[in-house]
Design a protein around this motif. Structure first.
Motif, PDB file in Angstrom:
ATOM      1  N   LEU A   1     -57.152 -44.752  10.745  1.00  0.00           N
ATOM      2  CA  LEU A   1     -55.842 -44.535  11.343  1.00  0.00           C
ATOM      3  C   LEU A   1     -55.975 -44.424  12.855  1.00  0.00           C
ATOM      4  O   LEU A   1     -56.981 -43.930  13.371  1.00  0.00           O
ATOM      5  CB  LEU A   1     -55.212 -43.250  10.797  1.00  0.00           C
ATOM      6  N   GLY A   2     -54.943 -44.855  13.579  1.00  0.00           N
ATOM      7  CA  GLY A   2     -54.956 -44.740  15.024  1.00  0.00           C
ATOM      8  C   GLY A   2     -53.557 -44.647  15.594  1.00  0.00           C
ATOM      9  O   GLY A   2     -52.578 -45.062  14.961  1.00  0.00           O
ATOM     10  N   LEU A   3     -53.453 -44.098  16.788  1.00  0.00           N
ATOM     11  CA  LEU A   3     -52.183 -44.032  17.517  1.00  0.00           C
ATOM     12  C   LEU A   3     -51.848 -45.429  18.034  1.00  0.00           C
ATOM     13  O   LEU A   3     -52.707 -46.116  18.602  1.00  0.00           O
ATOM     14  CB  LEU A   3     -52.317 -43.043  18.672  1.00  0.00           C
TER      15      LEU A   3
ATOM     16  N   GLY B   1     -52.070 -48.589  12.593  1.00  0.00           N
ATOM     17  CA  GLY B   1     -51.533 -47.979  13.808  1.00  0.00           C
ATOM     18  C   GLY B   1     -50.224 -47.291  13.503  1.00  0.00           C
ATOM     19  O   GLY B   1     -49.366 -47.847  12.819  1.00  0.00           O
ATOM     20  N   LEU B   2     -50.071 -46.061  14.013  1.00  0.00           N
ATOM     21  CA  LEU B   2     -48.902 -45.245  13.724  1.00  0.00           C
ATOM     22  C   LEU B   2     -48.245 -44.765  15.017  1.00  0.00           C
ATOM     23  O   LEU B   2     -48.939 -44.511  16.008  1.00  0.00           O
ATOM     24  CB  LEU B   2     -49.296 -44.026  12.887  1.00  0.00           C
ATOM     25  N   PRO B   3     -46.919 -44.598  15.010  1.00  0.00           N
ATOM     26  CA  PRO B   3     -46.224 -44.128  16.215  1.00  0.00           C
ATOM     27  C   PRO B   3     -46.270 -42.605  16.328  1.00  0.00           C
ATOM     28  O   PRO B   3     -45.257 -41.922  16.440  1.00  0.00           O
ATOM     29  CB  PRO B   3     -44.796 -44.628  15.994  1.00  0.00           C
ATOM     30  N   GLY B   4     -47.483 -42.059  16.286  1.00  0.00           N
ATOM     31  CA  GLY B   4     -47.681 -40.614  16.372  1.00  0.00           C
ATOM     32  C   GLY B   4     -49.118 -40.281  16.062  1.00  0.00           C
ATOM     33  O   GLY B   4     -49.925 -41.160  15.745  1.00  0.00           O
ATOM     34  N   THR B   5     -49.475 -39.014  16.155  1.00  0.00           N
ATOM     35  CA  THR B   5     -50.863 -38.611  16.021  1.00  0.00           C
ATOM     36  C   THR B   5     -51.234 -38.345  14.568  1.00  0.00           C
ATOM     37  O   THR B   5     -50.394 -37.986  13.746  1.00  0.00           O
ATOM     38  CB  THR B   5     -51.151 -37.351  16.856  1.00  0.00           C
ATOM     39  N   SER B   6     -52.524 -38.519  14.281  1.00  0.00           N
ATOM     40  CA  SER B   6     -53.035 -38.350  12.931  1.00  0.00           C
ATOM     41  C   SER B   6     -54.285 -37.489  12.947  1.00  0.00           C
ATOM     42  O   SER B   6     -55.042 -37.474  13.925  1.00  0.00           O
ATOM     43  CB  SER B   6     -53.384 -39.709  12.303  1.00  0.00           C
ATOM     44  N   GLY B   7     -54.524 -36.803  11.844  1.00  0.00           N
ATOM     45  CA  GLY B   7     -55.768 -36.098  11.635  1.00  0.00           C
ATOM     46  C   GLY B   7     -56.735 -36.967  10.876  1.00  0.00           C
ATOM     47  O   GLY B   7     -56.588 -38.186  10.798  1.00  0.00           O
ATOM     48  N   GLU B   8     -57.745 -36.342  10.260  1.00  0.00           N
ATOM     49  CA  GLU B   8     -58.761 -37.095   9.547  1.00  0.00           C
ATOM     50  C   GLU B   8     -58.177 -37.898   8.401  1.00  0.00           C
ATOM     51  O   GLU B   8     -58.602 -39.018   8.134  1.00  0.00           O
ATOM     52  CB  GLU B   8     -59.824 -36.125   9.017  1.00  0.00           C
ATOM     53  N   SER B   9     -57.203 -37.311   7.696  1.00  0.00           N
ATOM     54  CA  SER B   9     -56.732 -37.985   6.485  1.00  0.00           C
ATOM     55  C   SER B   9     -55.301 -38.498   6.556  1.00  0.00           C
ATOM     56  O   SER B   9     -54.886 -39.283   5.705  1.00  0.00           O
ATOM     57  CB  SER B   9     -56.849 -37.038   5.280  1.00  0.00           C
ATOM     58  N   GLY B  10     -54.535 -38.056   7.558  1.00  0.00           N
ATOM     59  CA  GLY B  10     -53.162 -38.517   7.574  1.00  0.00           C
ATOM     60  C   GLY B  10     -52.402 -38.132   8.820  1.00  0.00           C
ATOM     61  O   GLY B  10     -52.911 -37.415   9.686  1.00  0.00           O
ATOM     62  N   PRO B  11     -51.160 -38.600   8.932  1.00  0.00           N
ATOM     63  CA  PRO B  11     -50.322 -38.338  10.109  1.00  0.00           C
ATOM     64  C   PRO B  11     -49.950 -36.860  10.230  1.00  0.00           C
ATOM     65  O   PRO B  11     -49.705 -36.181   9.234  1.00  0.00           O
ATOM     66  CB  PRO B  11     -49.075 -39.192   9.842  1.00  0.00           C
ATOM     67  N   LEU B  12     -49.883 -36.399  11.478  1.00  0.00           N
ATOM     68  CA  LEU B  12     -49.518 -35.014  11.752  1.00  0.00           C
ATOM     69  C   LEU B  12     -48.172 -34.891  12.469  1.00  0.00           C
ATOM     70  O   LEU B  12     -47.409 -33.969  12.204  1.00  0.00           O
ATOM     71  CB  LEU B  12     -50.604 -34.346  12.607  1.00  0.00           C
ATOM     72  N   PHE B  13     -47.910 -35.830  13.395  1.00  0.00           N
ATOM     73  CA  PHE B  13     -46.691 -35.765  14.213  1.00  0.00           C
ATOM     74  C   PHE B  13     -46.180 -37.177  14.410  1.00  0.00           C
ATOM     75  O   PHE B  13     -46.741 -37.953  15.181  1.00  0.00           O
ATOM     76  CB  PHE B  13     -47.004 -35.102  15.565  1.00  0.00           C
ATOM     77  N   VAL B  14     -45.138 -37.522  13.660  1.00  0.00           N
ATOM     78  CA  VAL B  14     -44.566 -38.868  13.729  1.00  0.00           C
ATOM     79  C   VAL B  14     -43.045 -38.726  13.778  1.00  0.00           C
ATOM     80  O   VAL B  14     -42.360 -38.867  12.758  1.00  0.00           O
ATOM     81  CB  VAL B  14     -44.986 -39.736  12.525  1.00  0.00           C
ATOM     82  N   PRO B  15     -42.477 -38.424  14.956  1.00  0.00           N
ATOM     83  CA  PRO B  15     -41.028 -38.182  15.036  1.00  0.00           C
ATOM     84  C   PRO B  15     -40.179 -39.329  14.509  1.00  0.00           C
ATOM     85  O   PRO B  15     -39.112 -39.107  13.946  1.00  0.00           O
ATOM     86  CB  PRO B  15     -40.800 -37.952  16.530  1.00  0.00           C
ATOM     87  N   ALA B  16     -40.662 -40.571  14.685  1.00  0.00           N
ATOM     88  CA  ALA B  16     -39.871 -41.722  14.247  1.00  0.00           C
ATOM     89  C   ALA B  16     -39.832 -41.842  12.727  1.00  0.00           C
ATOM     90  O   ALA B  16     -38.870 -42.383  12.173  1.00  0.00           O
ATOM     91  CB  ALA B  16     -40.435 -43.007  14.857  1.00  0.00           C
ATOM     92  N   LEU B  17     -40.859 -41.337  12.042  1.00  0.00           N
ATOM     93  CA  LEU B  17     -40.956 -41.437  10.582  1.00  0.00           C
ATOM     94  C   LEU B  17     -41.440 -40.089  10.036  1.00  0.00           C
ATOM     95  O   LEU B  17     -42.578 -39.974   9.554  1.00  0.00           O
ATOM     96  CB  LEU B  17     -41.927 -42.561  10.183  1.00  0.00           C
ATOM     97  N   PRO B  18     -40.608 -39.075  10.093  1.00  0.00           N
ATOM     98  CA  PRO B  18     -41.068 -37.728   9.744  1.00  0.00           C
ATOM     99  C   PRO B  18     -41.563 -37.594   8.308  1.00  0.00           C
ATOM    100  O   PRO B  18     -42.339 -36.679   8.006  1.00  0.00           O
ATOM    101  CB  PRO B  18     -39.831 -36.854  10.001  1.00  0.00           C
TER     102      PRO B  18
END
Length: 280
Positions: free
Chosen positions: A97-99, A59-76
């Motif tokens: 991966l998931g939001l 789980g990530l604090p931002g959106t992800s595509g098929e292979s990795g994170p795209l928009f993660v302001p907290a962890l750019p």
């Protein structure tokens, strides 16, 4: 022995939870690393004592595509990196991966306050405002994977803040960060301090506008308040429900607003759930 692993990545910490046929362990928590390579090494180390997993959910604090994170302001430093492939190579298992908000509501629907309902909304209110939407028993992720980004709801904020590309207007107006000295204020309100109660009531009115909008337009069976403010719902809940009744549609007023039940464990439990399903 089949092992599944859930990993919940936050802006300041990372949690890892393993599940075997014998049950779940306790989450292991550590301050999140400060760079991509250090993060890969950190996760590998946290999983080192476990049997090779059959699946891993992240789980990530931002959106992800098929292979990795795209928009993660907290962890750019995560943005644009092939996180899924790199973790699969390190851990020797398929990774999903998931939001984080989606995984929190997934956990609440499976084991928490949204059990038994077919539709629910989560507003995760902490330093920001995120969340998720459950429709017909499934998490609706959206075309770009960011459904439930309630922080971008309209709100009355000064013009110089209205065009912030990272923090939406409702997040600026009603996140936990907008509540000054939040923990002390909540403690004082619990003790009956009138000024604290008035300040919390004013905050509840700001938060209620967004809750009412969601209740009125989506008409779910329940709305859950998660994040840091879930623990304050004993004093925040009554004024929040009262203000929602002021701002919501007639049917929106009927939607109960309740605290999420799983607390800080919800994200890592949700990550564990997607690790052991093929339908995510």
């Amino acid at each position: 022995m089949t092992t599944f692993v859930g990993i919940d990545v936050g802006g300041t910490s990372v949690r890892v939870l393993a599940e075997t046929p014998d049950g779940r362990g306790e989450p292991v928590t550590a301050p999140v690393a400060g760079s991509y390579d250090a993060f890969l090494t950190q996760v590998t180390g946290l999983c080192a004592g476990m049997a090779r997993p059959a699946g891993v959910g992240v789980g990530l604090p931002g959106t992800s595509g098929e292979s990795g994170p795209l928009f993660v302001p907290a962890l750019p430093w995560l943005e644009g990196r092939p996180l899924r492939e790199d973790l699969e190579a390190r851990l020797g298992a398929p990774v999903r991966l998931g939001l984080d908000g989606h995984l929190t509501l997934l956990a609440e629907a499976a084991e928490g306050a949204a059990q038994g309902v077919r539709s629910a909304v989560l507003l995760a209110v902490g330093t920001g405002i995120g969340g998720a939407l459950l429709i017909d028993g499934r998490i609706w992720r959206g075309v770009h994977g960011s459904a439930g980004s309630w922080g971008w709801l309209p709100a009355n904020v000064p013009d110089d803040l209205a065009h912030d590309s990272v923090h939406g207007p409702f997040e600026q107006a009603a996140s936990g960060s907008s509540l000054r000295d939040g923990p002390a204020l909540v403690a004082a309100a619990r003790a009956g301090d009138e000024q604290a109660c008035a300040a919390l009531d004013a905050y509840a009115a700001r938060l209620a506008r967004g809750v009412a909008a969601v209740a009125s337009t989506i008409d779910p069976e329940i709305i859950l308040i998660g994040g840091g403010l879930a623990d304050a719902m004993d004093v925040l809940g009554p004024p929040l429900q009262r203000h929602v009744a002021r701002f919501a549609s007639p049917d929106g007023r009927r939607v109960p607003v309740r605290p999420a039940a799983l607390g800080s464990r919800a994200g890592v439990v949700g990550a564990l759930l997607i690790a052991r399903t093929e339908e995510w």
